[in-house]
Motif scaffolding. Structure first.
Motif, PDB file in Angstrom:
ATOM      1  N   MET A  57      59.274  22.477  53.332  1.00  0.00           N
ATOM      2  CA  MET A  57      58.980  21.045  53.347  1.00  0.00           C
ATOM      3  C   MET A  57      59.407  20.421  54.669  1.00  0.00           C
ATOM      4  O   MET A  57      60.346  20.903  55.321  1.00  0.00           O
ATOM      5  CB  MET A  57      59.699  20.353  52.187  1.00  0.00           C
ATOM      6  CG  MET A  57      59.277  20.868  50.811  1.00  0.00           C
ATOM      7  SD  MET A  57      60.329  20.284  49.459  1.00  0.00           S
ATOM      8  CE  MET A  57      59.802  18.570  49.352  1.00  0.00           C
ATOM      9  N   SER A  58      58.738  19.356  55.050  1.00  0.00           N
ATOM     10  CA  SER A  58      59.108  18.642  56.268  1.00  0.00           C
ATOM     11  C   SER A  58      60.477  17.989  56.093  1.00  0.00           C
ATOM     12  O   SER A  58      60.981  17.832  54.972  1.00  0.00           O
ATOM     13  CB  SER A  58      58.066  17.567  56.584  1.00  0.00           C
ATOM     14  OG  SER A  58      58.111  16.538  55.601  1.00  0.00           O
ATOM     15  N   TRP A  61      60.459  15.012  53.671  1.00  0.00           N
ATOM     16  CA  TRP A  61      60.394  15.359  52.253  1.00  0.00           C
ATOM     17  C   TRP A  61      61.672  16.037  51.781  1.00  0.00           C
ATOM     18  O   TRP A  61      62.052  15.920  50.611  1.00  0.00           O
ATOM     19  CB  TRP A  61      59.177  16.236  51.977  1.00  0.00           C
ATOM     20  CG  TRP A  61      57.931  15.412  51.787  1.00  0.00           C
ATOM     21  CD1 TRP A  61      56.884  15.292  52.641  1.00  0.00           C
ATOM     22  CD2 TRP A  61      57.630  14.564  50.670  1.00  0.00           C
ATOM     23  NE1 TRP A  61      55.942  14.420  52.145  1.00  0.00           N
ATOM     24  CE2 TRP A  61      56.372  13.966  50.928  1.00  0.00           C
ATOM     25  CE3 TRP A  61      58.292  14.256  49.480  1.00  0.00           C
ATOM     26  CZ2 TRP A  61      55.768  13.074  50.043  1.00  0.00           C
ATOM     27  CZ3 TRP A  61      57.697  13.368  48.598  1.00  0.00           C
ATOM     28  CH2 TRP A  61      56.458  12.790  48.873  1.00  0.00           C
ATOM     29  N   GLN A  62      62.343  16.752  52.676  1.00  0.00           N
ATOM     30  CA  GLN A  62      63.646  17.316  52.327  1.00  0.00           C
ATOM     31  C   GLN A  62      64.625  16.201  51.965  1.00  0.00           C
ATOM     32  O   GLN A  62      65.343  16.283  50.962  1.00  0.00           O
ATOM     33  CB  GLN A  62      64.197  18.146  53.493  1.00  0.00           C
ATOM     34  CG  GLN A  62      63.486  19.465  53.706  1.00  0.00           C
ATOM     35  CD  GLN A  62      64.062  20.232  54.889  1.00  0.00           C
ATOM     36  OE1 GLN A  62      64.890  19.722  55.645  1.00  0.00           O
ATOM     37  NE2 GLN A  62      63.629  21.470  55.061  1.00  0.00           N
ATOM     38  N   ILE A  64      63.874  13.194  50.953  1.00  0.00           N
ATOM     39  CA  ILE A  64      63.449  12.540  49.707  1.00  0.00           C
ATOM     40  C   ILE A  64      63.911  13.343  48.502  1.00  0.00           C
ATOM     41  O   ILE A  64      64.435  12.794  47.524  1.00  0.00           O
ATOM     42  CB  ILE A  64      61.916  12.369  49.692  1.00  0.00           C
ATOM     43  CG1 ILE A  64      61.485  11.326  50.729  1.00  0.00           C
ATOM     44  CG2 ILE A  64      61.425  11.955  48.298  1.00  0.00           C
ATOM     45  CD1 ILE A  64      59.990  11.216  50.908  1.00  0.00           C
ATOM     46  N   PHE A  65      63.751  14.666  48.563  1.00  0.00           N
ATOM     47  CA  PHE A  65      64.180  15.495  47.435  1.00  0.00           C
ATOM     48  C   PHE A  65      65.687  15.436  47.237  1.00  0.00           C
ATOM     49  O   PHE A  65      66.175  15.375  46.104  1.00  0.00           O
ATOM     50  CB  PHE A  65      63.753  16.947  47.642  1.00  0.00           C
ATOM     51  CG  PHE A  65      64.329  17.873  46.597  1.00  0.00           C
ATOM     52  CD1 PHE A  65      63.840  17.848  45.294  1.00  0.00           C
ATOM     53  CD2 PHE A  65      65.364  18.739  46.908  1.00  0.00           C
ATOM     54  CE1 PHE A  65      64.382  18.676  44.322  1.00  0.00           C
ATOM     55  CE2 PHE A  65      65.909  19.566  45.944  1.00  0.00           C
ATOM     56  CZ  PHE A  65      65.416  19.541  44.641  1.00  0.00           C
ATOM     57  N   THR A 239      53.847  18.407  54.669  1.00  0.00           N
ATOM     58  CA  THR A 239      53.974  16.958  54.802  1.00  0.00           C
ATOM     59  C   THR A 239      52.929  16.309  53.908  1.00  0.00           C
ATOM     60  O   THR A 239      52.099  16.986  53.309  1.00  0.00           O
ATOM     61  CB  THR A 239      53.737  16.510  56.260  1.00  0.00           C
ATOM     62  OG1 THR A 239      52.410  16.905  56.653  1.00  0.00           O
ATOM     63  CG2 THR A 239      54.742  17.139  57.203  1.00  0.00           C
ATOM     64  N   GLY A 243      53.685  17.962  50.802  1.00  0.00           N
ATOM     65  CA  GLY A 243      55.092  17.683  50.552  1.00  0.00           C
ATOM     66  C   GLY A 243      55.314  17.040  49.204  1.00  0.00           C
ATOM     67  O   GLY A 243      56.274  17.370  48.491  1.00  0.00           O
ATOM     68  N   PHE A 244      54.400  16.133  48.822  1.00  0.00           N
ATOM     69  CA  PHE A 244      54.535  15.457  47.531  1.00  0.00           C
ATOM     70  C   PHE A 244      54.447  16.440  46.378  1.00  0.00           C
ATOM     71  O   PHE A 244      55.244  16.391  45.435  1.00  0.00           O
ATOM     72  CB  PHE A 244      53.443  14.395  47.372  1.00  0.00           C
ATOM     73  CG  PHE A 244      53.364  13.814  45.986  1.00  0.00           C
ATOM     74  CD1 PHE A 244      54.311  12.900  45.544  1.00  0.00           C
ATOM     75  CD2 PHE A 244      52.358  14.212  45.122  1.00  0.00           C
ATOM     76  CE1 PHE A 244      54.252  12.380  44.262  1.00  0.00           C
ATOM     77  CE2 PHE A 244      52.288  13.690  43.835  1.00  0.00           C
ATOM     78  CZ  PHE A 244      53.245  12.783  43.410  1.00  0.00           C
ATOM     79  N   PHE A 247      57.456  18.534  46.183  1.00  0.00           N
ATOM     80  CA  PHE A 247      58.508  17.700  45.590  1.00  0.00           C
ATOM     81  C   PHE A 247      58.353  17.651  44.071  1.00  0.00           C
ATOM     82  O   PHE A 247      59.320  17.831  43.314  1.00  0.00           O
ATOM     83  CB  PHE A 247      58.431  16.296  46.181  1.00  0.00           C
ATOM     84  CG  PHE A 247      59.315  15.284  45.494  1.00  0.00           C
ATOM     85  CD1 PHE A 247      60.669  15.210  45.779  1.00  0.00           C
ATOM     86  CD2 PHE A 247      58.778  14.410  44.555  1.00  0.00           C
ATOM     87  CE1 PHE A 247      61.483  14.279  45.142  1.00  0.00           C
ATOM     88  CE2 PHE A 247      59.587  13.482  43.916  1.00  0.00           C
ATOM     89  CZ  PHE A 247      60.932  13.415  44.206  1.00  0.00           C
TER      90      PHE A 247
END
Length: 373
Positions: A57-58, A61-62, A64-65, A239, A243-244, A247
């Protein structure tokens, strides 16, 4: 490095234990600590798989997780999810389900919060068991340059060339579980099919968008990807939509890992506050920290069999969840299965590094993706 990675987890642990002490005295303190240790032991393989996916993951996104995702894990799976299950199973509204939870009734007494949740266990076990089983089968049926349990992994990888074999095996396992383990086979079949479909949809969409991203970067080789778009290996990082869905995949994966811990916690205490403190705040935060540590240190590249050990532990957990539809499985045994597989894989990795010095070392750590939260 240790405090930087585990500092927040240690602080949250202290706060949770102090809260438990004021809430219910030393008994609550001890129960909260036991639940935290139980959750970490059950979820170490979860952290290994999280780290493997997180590397794809970008950076955005890292983050965000590791922030939003953890909040979902703490409040969603360890607090809201049990209330939701009780509400749906007992046909109660959210407030009524919360009031029932706060009564702290004995799980062996019909009508109590713990009893209703235990009654829903076959559906939960079927959903989580099939989701994790599909994850294990997709891993074990794929050919890899390095194998751990060579005597079984290589034959399975050769057989795995058959199209959709993981779906076939998963379907057969579900039918057998519904036929021989379930009192209500229709409910278990439906829950298991939903677990399988959830895995196929989320994993498939994530792979699709990630593949599109890699294709775009390969096609436009003269274009430098944005920060976080590619890693040290030169592979594209997920991304946007990719990425979503990764996630989303991680959140469903965490939910599946949480099923046995949430249900098993009621064998220790029926108090939802203590369960939330132990499983959610202590357990989930340490799983987050272990995940960050594995990514920062490049541990999965340095210890090459950890991923294998984690997936075998996932396979064992999937089998335990399916068996638990009929037979009660001790939570300590469940936790130890994961610890044994991860420990054995770690020792095998150390032996492999001695035989192949170039496979690990400082260069791996230097090239590891940086996770800043």
């Amino acid at each position: 490095m240790f405090l930087r990675t585990f500092g927040w987890s240690l602080a949250v642990t202290v706060a949770a234990l102090i809260t438990a002490l004021f809430y219910g005295g030393w008994n609550a303190f001890v129960l909260c600590l036991i639940l935290g240790v139980l959750e970490v032991s059950l979820s170490f393989d979860n952290a290994v798989v999280n780290a493997k996916v997180l590397e794809r993951m970008s950076e955005a996104w890292q983050k965000i997780f590791l922030t939003v995702g953890v909040l979902i894990a703490v409040f969603g799976m360890r607090l809201v999810f049990p209330l939701l299950i009780v509400g749906v199973t007992a046909n109660l509204g959210p407030i009524d389900a919360l009031n029932l939870a706060m009564e702290k009734g004995d799980p062996s007494v019909p009508g109590t919060y713990g009893y209703v949740l235990a009654e829903a266990h076959p559906q939960i076990a079927a959903f989580g068991g099939l989701f994790l089983l599909m994850l294990f089968l997709d891993f074990i049926f794929e050919e890899r340059e390095i194998s751990w349990l060579t005597w079984i992994e290589r034959p399975l990888a050769r057989v795995g060339k058959l199209a959709n074999l993981s779906v076939v095996v998963g379907g057969v396992a579900l039918v057998l579980a519904a036929e021989f383990l379930a009192e209500d086979s229709h409910v278990v079949l439906l829950s298991g099919i939903l677990g399988m479909l959830t895995y196929l949809v989320v994993n498939g969409l994530g792979s699709l968008f990630e593949g599109n991203l890699e294709a775009e970067i390969s096609e436009h080789g003269d274009v430098t990807p944005a920060k976080g778009a590619s890693g040290p290996s030169g592979l594209a990082k997920a991304t946007g939509k990719a990425g979503f869905f990764l996630f989303l995949y991680l959140e469903v994966l965490d939910a599946s890992f949480s099923f046995d811990g949430v249900i098993g916690a009621f064998a220790i205490t029926p108090d939802p506050i203590i369960i939330a403190l132990g499983l959610g705040f202590i357990g989930a935060m340490f799983v987050r920290s272990i995940t960050i540590f594995l990514v920062r240190k490049g541990t999965l590249a340095e210890y090459v069999f950890l991923e294998h050990g984690a997936h075998w532990a996932i396979g064992a957990l999937a089998a335990i969840l399916l068996l638990s539809i009929k037979v009660h499985m001790n939570e300590v045994v469940t936790g130890m299965v994961g610890v044994v597989f991860i420990g054995a894989a770690f020792l095998s990795s150390l032996r492999y590094r001695k035989l192949h010095p170039s496979a690990g070392g400082a260069e791996i750590e230097a090239d590891a993706p940086k996770v800043e939260v």
